[in-house]
Design an enzyme around this catalytic site. Sequence first.
Site, PDB file in Angstrom:
ATOM      1  N   HIS A 180       0.807  -1.222   0.000  1.00 11.07           N
ATOM      2  CA  HIS A 180       0.000   0.000   0.000  1.00 11.07           C
ATOM      3  C   HIS A 180       0.843   1.276   0.000  1.00 11.07           C
ATOM      4  CE1 HIS A 180      -3.676   2.363   1.177  1.00 11.07           C
ATOM      5  NE2 HIS A 180      -4.213   1.434   0.406  1.00 11.07           N
ATOM      6  N   LYS A 182       2.977   4.507  -1.234  1.00 15.31           N
ATOM      7  CA  LYS A 182       2.817   5.495  -2.310  1.00 15.31           C
ATOM      8  C   LYS A 182       4.029   6.426  -2.251  1.00 15.31           C
ATOM      9  CE  LYS A 182      -2.208   5.385  -1.668  1.00 15.31           C
ATOM     10  NZ  LYS A 182      -2.172   4.583  -0.420  1.00 15.31           N
ATOM     11  N   ASP A 187      16.523  10.003  -9.319  1.00 13.94           N
ATOM     12  CA  ASP A 187      17.947  10.348  -9.474  1.00 13.94           C
ATOM     13  C   ASP A 187      18.730  10.298  -8.162  1.00 13.94           C
ATOM     14  OD1 ASP A 187      17.889  10.561 -12.171  1.00 13.94           O
ATOM     15  OD2 ASP A 187      17.841  12.740 -12.251  1.00 13.94           O
TER      16      ASP A 187
END
Length: 239
Positions: A180, A182, A187
């Site tokens: 779950h 996010k 870079d």
Amino acid sequence: MSQNQGNLLDQLRFEIKQSIADEYLVKSEKRNIKSLLISLAPDKQLSDLLRSEVFDLAQAHVNNDNYAAILKWVEDLNKLILSVQKNDADISERVYFSPGESCLNAILHQIQSSINVIEICLFTISDNRISDALVSRHKLGTKVKIITDNDKIYDQGSDIDFLFSQGIPIKVDNTDNHMHHKFALFDKSYTLTGSYNWTRSAERYNHENIVISNSNDIFKAFDKEFNKLWNELTDYGQI
């Protein structure tokens, strides 16, 4: 921006466009561009904009024959821009909210400004605008890796199968539990996190948020979690 800064920026953009003509950044071009950059003293926001414009130029010029040369041109210019970027603590963390395009545009900008590595750990991806931007960067040589949840890949509109078909490596949590997270890493420097799922619904209807930070400590913590999951989870092609 003052008139003098505007003139410097116009001249810099002209020099950058000229430098791609022979698909190689020669020493004299490097000197001229670096001199202009030093005079301009770009902050992070302007630096990110310039790097995004460099990518757009590269995308317009790249083909199968000049791919390696254009990639080297992008890398060299990116190093030049970052070498003179002015540190500005006021923009080290940026916060965006939805509904509306604020979060979407911030995500797209971060993708388009990245050169070397994009590592994504998301519950679901179904916004074609973001997926197309990821594929574009992948084709330019940016290493894109995605971790997602196995249940959500079967949702209507999921872009995971499309992203995998374009050659982007993907791993999934193949258990009854949910992956779950996010967050995304760019870079080896920037961390993007928050409640925002990369979906049309999040942009159009939901009250969501993202934060983008250049904190090294925050990056290291998320990078450790990403690598842990990447080593533990299942290759998408094996489910």
